[in-house]
Motif scaffolding. Structure first.
Motif, PDB file in Angstrom:
ATOM      1  N   LYS A   1      39.361  15.776  12.101  1.00  0.00           N
ATOM      2  CA  LYS A   1      39.007  14.509  11.439  1.00  0.00           C
ATOM      3  C   LYS A   1      37.948  14.763  10.391  1.00  0.00           C
ATOM      4  O   LYS A   1      38.041  14.279   9.260  1.00  0.00           O
ATOM      5  CB  LYS A   1      38.471  13.505  12.472  1.00  0.00           C
ATOM      6  CG  LYS A   1      39.552  12.627  13.074  1.00  0.00           C
ATOM      7  CD  LYS A   1      38.984  11.404  13.724  1.00  0.00           C
ATOM      8  CE  LYS A   1      38.285  11.766  14.997  1.00  0.00           C
ATOM      9  NZ  LYS A   1      37.896  10.583  15.786  1.00  0.00           N
TER      10      LYS A   1
ATOM     11  N   ARG B   1      50.725   1.983   9.826  1.00  0.00           N
ATOM     12  CA  ARG B   1      50.048   3.284   9.865  1.00  0.00           C
ATOM     13  C   ARG B   1      50.685   4.263   8.883  1.00  0.00           C
ATOM     14  O   ARG B   1      50.068   5.226   8.462  1.00  0.00           O
ATOM     15  CB  ARG B   1      50.122   3.868  11.287  1.00  0.00           C
ATOM     16  CG  ARG B   1      49.205   3.186  12.276  1.00  0.00           C
ATOM     17  CD  ARG B   1      48.984   4.052  13.501  1.00  0.00           C
ATOM     18  NE  ARG B   1      50.173   4.169  14.331  1.00  0.00           N
ATOM     19  CZ  ARG B   1      50.493   3.313  15.295  1.00  0.00           C
ATOM     20  NH1 ARG B   1      49.730   2.253  15.526  1.00  0.00           N
ATOM     21  NH2 ARG B   1      51.571   3.512  16.030  1.00  0.00           N
TER      22      ARG B   1
ATOM     23  N   TYR C   1      43.100  -3.517  -0.673  1.00  0.00           N
ATOM     24  CA  TYR C   1      42.979  -4.950  -0.943  1.00  0.00           C
ATOM     25  C   TYR C   1      41.966  -5.211  -2.047  1.00  0.00           C
ATOM     26  O   TYR C   1      41.058  -4.430  -2.279  1.00  0.00           O
ATOM     27  CB  TYR C   1      42.537  -5.695   0.327  1.00  0.00           C
ATOM     28  CG  TYR C   1      43.518  -5.581   1.458  1.00  0.00           C
ATOM     29  CD1 TYR C   1      43.390  -4.582   2.414  1.00  0.00           C
ATOM     30  CD2 TYR C   1      44.593  -6.459   1.562  1.00  0.00           C
ATOM     31  CE1 TYR C   1      44.295  -4.468   3.442  1.00  0.00           C
ATOM     32  CE2 TYR C   1      45.505  -6.341   2.594  1.00  0.00           C
ATOM     33  CZ  TYR C   1      45.346  -5.345   3.523  1.00  0.00           C
ATOM     34  OH  TYR C   1      46.260  -5.227   4.542  1.00  0.00           O
TER      35      TYR C   1
ATOM     36  N   ASP D   1      41.413   7.470  13.461  1.00  0.00           N
ATOM     37  CA  ASP D   1      41.302   7.031  14.859  1.00  0.00           C
ATOM     38  C   ASP D   1      42.487   6.155  15.238  1.00  0.00           C
ATOM     39  O   ASP D   1      43.087   6.318  16.305  1.00  0.00           O
ATOM     40  CB  ASP D   1      40.005   6.217  15.077  1.00  0.00           C
ATOM     41  CG  ASP D   1      38.764   7.090  15.038  1.00  0.00           C
ATOM     42  OD1 ASP D   1      37.716   6.605  14.565  1.00  0.00           O
ATOM     43  OD2 ASP D   1      38.849   8.254  15.468  1.00  0.00           O
ATOM     44  N   ILE D   2      42.845   5.256  14.333  1.00  0.00           N
ATOM     45  CA  ILE D   2      43.975   4.360  14.612  1.00  0.00           C
ATOM     46  C   ILE D   2      45.276   5.151  14.703  1.00  0.00           C
ATOM     47  O   ILE D   2      46.154   4.837  15.500  1.00  0.00           O
ATOM     48  CB  ILE D   2      44.058   3.252  13.535  1.00  0.00           C
ATOM     49  CG1 ILE D   2      42.940   2.236  13.754  1.00  0.00           C
ATOM     50  CG2 ILE D   2      45.416   2.562  13.533  1.00  0.00           C
ATOM     51  CD1 ILE D   2      42.805   1.210  12.655  1.00  0.00           C
TER      52      ILE D   2
ATOM     53  N   GLU E   1      37.150   7.178   8.440  1.00  0.00           N
ATOM     54  CA  GLU E   1      37.575   7.833   9.688  1.00  0.00           C
ATOM     55  C   GLU E   1      38.402   6.896  10.563  1.00  0.00           C
ATOM     56  O   GLU E   1      39.229   7.343  11.359  1.00  0.00           O
ATOM     57  CB  GLU E   1      36.312   8.255  10.455  1.00  0.00           C
ATOM     58  CG  GLU E   1      36.554   9.176  11.634  1.00  0.00           C
ATOM     59  CD  GLU E   1      35.322   9.299  12.515  1.00  0.00           C
ATOM     60  OE1 GLU E   1      34.520   8.339  12.587  1.00  0.00           O
ATOM     61  OE2 GLU E   1      35.152  10.347  13.140  1.00  0.00           O
ATOM     62  N   LEU E   2      38.169   5.598  10.387  1.00  0.00           N
ATOM     63  CA  LEU E   2      38.851   4.597  11.228  1.00  0.00           C
ATOM     64  C   LEU E   2      40.364   4.768  11.190  1.00  0.00           C
ATOM     65  O   LEU E   2      41.056   4.654  12.207  1.00  0.00           O
ATOM     66  CB  LEU E   2      38.470   3.184  10.763  1.00  0.00           C
ATOM     67  CG  LEU E   2      39.132   2.030  11.497  1.00  0.00           C
ATOM     68  CD1 LEU E   2      38.711   1.998  12.954  1.00  0.00           C
ATOM     69  CD2 LEU E   2      38.789   0.698  10.838  1.00  0.00           C
ATOM     70  N   THR E   3      40.893   5.054   9.990  1.00  0.00           N
ATOM     71  CA  THR E   3      42.352   5.217   9.859  1.00  0.00           C
ATOM     72  C   THR E   3      42.851   6.351  10.749  1.00  0.00           C
ATOM     73  O   THR E   3      43.891   6.240  11.400  1.00  0.00           O
ATOM     74  CB  THR E   3      42.728   5.512   8.404  1.00  0.00           C
ATOM     75  OG1 THR E   3      42.179   4.497   7.572  1.00  0.00           O
ATOM     76  CG2 THR E   3      44.229   5.559   8.215  1.00  0.00           C
TER      77      THR E   3
ATOM     78  N   ARG F   1      40.123   5.172   2.659  1.00  0.00           N
ATOM     79  CA  ARG F   1      40.649   4.759   3.957  1.00  0.00           C
ATOM     80  C   ARG F   1      42.164   4.674   3.903  1.00  0.00           C
ATOM     81  O   ARG F   1      42.851   4.986   4.876  1.00  0.00           O
ATOM     82  CB  ARG F   1      40.068   3.398   4.341  1.00  0.00           C
ATOM     83  CG  ARG F   1      40.423   2.957   5.757  1.00  0.00           C
ATOM     84  CD  ARG F   1      39.824   1.630   6.089  1.00  0.00           C
ATOM     85  NE  ARG F   1      40.377   0.572   5.259  1.00  0.00           N
ATOM     86  CZ  ARG F   1      39.893  -0.666   5.220  1.00  0.00           C
ATOM     87  NH1 ARG F   1      38.846  -1.005   5.948  1.00  0.00           N
ATOM     88  NH2 ARG F   1      40.443  -1.570   4.444  1.00  0.00           N
TER      89      ARG F   1
ATOM     90  N   LYS G   1      38.010  -5.163   2.216  1.00  0.00           N
ATOM     91  CA  LYS G   1      38.176  -5.268   3.671  1.00  0.00           C
ATOM     92  C   LYS G   1      37.587  -4.052   4.409  1.00  0.00           C
ATOM     93  O   LYS G   1      38.249  -3.392   5.215  1.00  0.00           O
ATOM     94  CB  LYS G   1      39.648  -5.442   4.048  1.00  0.00           C
ATOM     95  CG  LYS G   1      40.211  -6.769   3.589  1.00  0.00           C
ATOM     96  CD  LYS G   1      41.287  -7.275   4.493  1.00  0.00           C
ATOM     97  CE  LYS G   1      42.024  -8.471   3.927  1.00  0.00           C
ATOM     98  NZ  LYS G   1      41.168  -9.614   3.589  1.00  0.00           N
ATOM     99  N   LEU G   2      36.325  -3.795   4.103  1.00  0.00           N
ATOM    100  CA  LEU G   2      35.624  -2.727   4.817  1.00  0.00           C
ATOM    101  C   LEU G   2      34.873  -3.323   6.002  1.00  0.00           C
ATOM    102  O   LEU G   2      34.511  -4.501   5.985  1.00  0.00           O
ATOM    103  CB  LEU G   2      34.617  -2.044   3.875  1.00  0.00           C
ATOM    104  CG  LEU G   2      35.205  -1.388   2.622  1.00  0.00           C
ATOM    105  CD1 LEU G   2      34.085  -0.811   1.766  1.00  0.00           C
ATOM    106  CD2 LEU G   2      36.189  -0.298   2.997  1.00  0.00           C
ATOM    107  N   LEU G   3      34.643  -2.505   7.013  1.00  0.00           N
ATOM    108  CA  LEU G   3      33.865  -2.957   8.170  1.00  0.00           C
ATOM    109  C   LEU G   3      32.388  -2.845   7.818  1.00  0.00           C
ATOM    110  O   LEU G   3      31.904  -1.744   7.531  1.00  0.00           O
ATOM    111  CB  LEU G   3      34.192  -2.110   9.404  1.00  0.00           C
ATOM    112  CG  LEU G   3      35.598  -2.311   9.939  1.00  0.00           C
ATOM    113  CD1 LEU G   3      35.937  -1.244  10.967  1.00  0.00           C
ATOM    114  CD2 LEU G   3      35.737  -3.689  10.574  1.00  0.00           C
TER     115      LEU G   3
ATOM    116  N   GLU H   1      32.562   6.403   8.485  1.00  0.00           N
ATOM    117  CA  GLU H   1      33.202   5.755   9.632  1.00  0.00           C
ATOM    118  C   GLU H   1      34.344   4.834   9.204  1.00  0.00           C
ATOM    119  O   GLU H   1      35.348   4.721   9.897  1.00  0.00           O
ATOM    120  CB  GLU H   1      32.156   4.961  10.438  1.00  0.00           C
ATOM    121  CG  GLU H   1      31.224   5.847  11.245  1.00  0.00           C
ATOM    122  CD  GLU H   1      29.984   5.125  11.746  1.00  0.00           C
ATOM    123  OE1 GLU H   1      29.690   4.000  11.289  1.00  0.00           O
ATOM    124  OE2 GLU H   1      29.275   5.702  12.593  1.00  0.00           O
TER     125      GLU H   1
ATOM    126  N   ARG I   1      29.977  -0.305   9.648  1.00  0.00           N
ATOM    127  CA  ARG I   1      30.335   1.116   9.709  1.00  0.00           C
ATOM    128  C   ARG I   1      29.966   1.762   8.378  1.00  0.00           C
ATOM    129  O   ARG I   1      30.066   1.128   7.325  1.00  0.00           O
ATOM    130  CB  ARG I   1      31.843   1.310   9.912  1.00  0.00           C
ATOM    131  CG  ARG I   1      32.452   0.514  11.031  1.00  0.00           C
ATOM    132  CD  ARG I   1      32.521   1.306  12.312  1.00  0.00           C
ATOM    133  NE  ARG I   1      33.044   0.458  13.359  1.00  0.00           N
ATOM    134  CZ  ARG I   1      34.181   0.656  13.996  1.00  0.00           C
ATOM    135  NH1 ARG I   1      34.926   1.697  13.725  1.00  0.00           N
ATOM    136  NH2 ARG I   1      34.581  -0.192  14.934  1.00  0.00           N
TER     137      ARG I   1
END
Lengths: 294, 239
Positions: free
Chosen positions: B136, B100, B106, B126-127, B122-124, B172, B110-112, B119, B115
């Motif tokens: 946020k 973190r 990469y 959230d994690i 934003e994931l980072t 991200r 390596k995206l979702l 999103e 999402r």
């Protein structure tokens, strides 16, 4: 990790993969419905056998020479016996009312001349073998003041055997259904988690800890299991209400329509807790397995 | 101003355990079963605020170096020190904390896929545990604007070009303002023009104080102005 994130995660996943979620809910509902159905049949069948055995109670006819205090003393002695589940004392007046109502006879004469005895209806406790019942009847017959003991031994024996068979049959079926259900739930969760492998891998690469990975999936499992349990329970209830007449014909030897019972509240609460916990636990194991593997 | 406020509040929410003031590889060996010696007696240091290019042919050990820094793998021998602390036998929660603190980019993004751009970035946050939506939104919108992705905010990765996807991956990696970015061949799947744009973008963030460690095998991208070159070959530092 917040509930808000879990809810957002679920909404996002559901909107993109709703057919998969729907099929999971349908499968879980089906498993739950079948288990509940068998349990419902089991409880009503056992209930009907219980009713049959209640009919086979021992009737003790007492000696006519006993006075009221002696009758009461005998009643109290019987009450203390370990085999006495239920006792009911019938006086000669009760017998006259029960057997001779509607017929013209001189009730006063019958009572005055003590032509009818006191009697005690004794319901035996469950779990007695026929041999034990014989010993009990012998013990009752030997008690001072008891003139005759009448008992439908064969009916008792049949009901005990039937209850044993029913217990074995239904318990085996329900256990098989539960194990089969757990297996299916495990497989279902595993297969639905497989597409999440890549997602979990990326979470871990960005620095998500275990709670961040597991909690949304547990939340998802909780929601799906609650929905599935609700659907199965409601379906069973409506099926029960709609088909009570058919069921009562099946059970009609022993039970009237009004005596068929749906599952009681405690059984429903216990089942819901177990079902939901099973699904959530299976989901946790699957998530853990994938999180460890990636 | 709002972005600054959001950033300040964010740092109240989470504590970045690693500042990455200094990363030190001291006589590091990494061997895989076989045995395959990927890194041999590797020693180098990266200081805070540096922009370091890591160059080497395929199989030289570039990805292994990044995997060791991000605790994706463990060293076989030697010492790997971050801010003087040895990264040895970290628990899974410590590994998560370390990651973190980093920004990792990469080659394959390596995206979702399910999402949106917003999103994914934003994931980072959230994690990292930032729960307040307004903070946020401030931070994510800020980084999206910096990366010129505002018009793609609500698009999914499949709707983006290679360059845009890489910019999302950069977003991200940077939204939580890590002290260190490691980028493993971030331009590997891009054409030369886009590749130069990505390197320029990383240099811009480096100017703000973020340490950047970029692996590449493309010599034409190496712009040594304000940066350093670390060249490796067959698991050893040659330059």
């Amino acid at each position: 990790m917040s509930l808000k994130y879990s809810l957002r995660h679920f909404k996002s996943s559901f909107s993109k993969r709703w057919p998969l979620y729907m099929s999971s809910v349908i499968t879980l509902s089906g498993i739950s419905f079948i288990i509940l159905l068998f349990y419902l049949l089991f409880t009503n069948f056992i209930g009907s056998v219980e009713k049959m055995r209640l009919g086979s109670k021992a009737t003790l006819f007492l000696e006519k020479s006993l006075d009221d205090s002696e009758v009461k003393s005998l009643f109290k002695n019987l009450y203390k016996k370990p085999y006495a589940k239920n006792l009911n004392l019938n006086t000669p007046s009760d017998l006259i009312e029960e057997y001779f109502s509607g017929k013209s006879l001189d009730k006063g004469y019958i009572e005055e001349n003590q032509l009818l005895p006191h009697s005690i209806e004794l319901v035996l406790v469950d779990g007695y073998s026929l041999k034990a019942v014989d010993d009990v009847l012998g013990d009752i017959g030997d008690m001072p003041g008891v003139e005759e003991v009448v008992f439908a031994k064969s009916l008792w024996n049949q009901s005990v055997k039937l209850q044993k068979v029913a217990y074995s049959f239904f318990v085996s079926i329900i256990m098989l259904l539960i194990f089969g259900g757990l297996f299916l739930i495990g497989n279902l969760v595993n297969s639905s988690m497989s597409w999440k492998q890549e997602e979990i891998k990326i979470y871990k690469l960005i620095g998500a800890d275990n709670s961040f990975i597991y909690i949304p999936y547990l939340f998802e499992a909780l929601i799906l299991s609650v929905i599935a349990a609700t659907i199965s329970l409601s379906s069973l209830y409506f099926l029960f209400k709609a088909n009570t007449l058919i069921l009562s014909e099946f059970f009609s030897v022993w039970l009237s329509k009004s005596q068929l019972k749906f599952l009681d509240f405690e059984a429903i609460a216990a089942y819901l807790c177990l079902f939901i916990l099973s699904v959530v636990f299976a989901s946790l194991l699957s998530a853990k397995k994938i999180a460890t593997a990636v | 101003m709002t972005a600054l406020a959001g950033s300040f509040l964010f740092n109240i929410y989470i504590k970045l355990s690693y500042d990455f003031r200094v990363i030190e590889f001291k006589n590091i060996y990494k061997t895989y079963p076989g045995p395959t010696h990927v890194l041999r007696d590797m020693s180098f240091k990266i200081n805070s605020g540096e922009f370091v290019f890591l160059m080497g042919p395929s199989g030289a050990g570039k990805t292994t170096i990044f995997n060791l820094i991000s605790a994706y793998e463990k060293i076989s021998a030697g010492q790997l020190l971050v801010d003087g602390k040895e990264l040895k036998s970290l628990s899974s929660s410590s590994v998560a904390k370390l990651r973190r603190s980093l920004g990792i980019i990469y080659q394959d993004f390596k995206l979702l896929p399910d999402r949106t751009v917003y999103e994914n970035i934003e994931l980072t946050l959230d994690i990292c545990g930032l729960n307040k939506d307004t903070d946020k939104a401030t931070m994510v919108d800020g980084i999206i604007k910096e990366l010129s992705l505002t018009h793609r905010k609500n698009h999914y990765p499949e709707q983006l070009s290679g360059g845009e996807k890489q910019r999302v991956a950069i977003g991200r990696a940077l939204v939580h303002e890590p002290k260190l970015i490691i980028a493993d061949e971030p331009t590997g799947n891009l054409d030369s023009e886009l590749s130069r744009d990505i390197i320029t973008l990383l240099k811009q963030f480096n100017k703000k104080g973020t340490t950047v460690f970029v692996a590449t095998h493309d010599r034409s991208l190496v712009n040594l102005e304000g940066s350093r070159l670390l060249e490796i070959k067959e698991g050893e530092v040659v330059l």
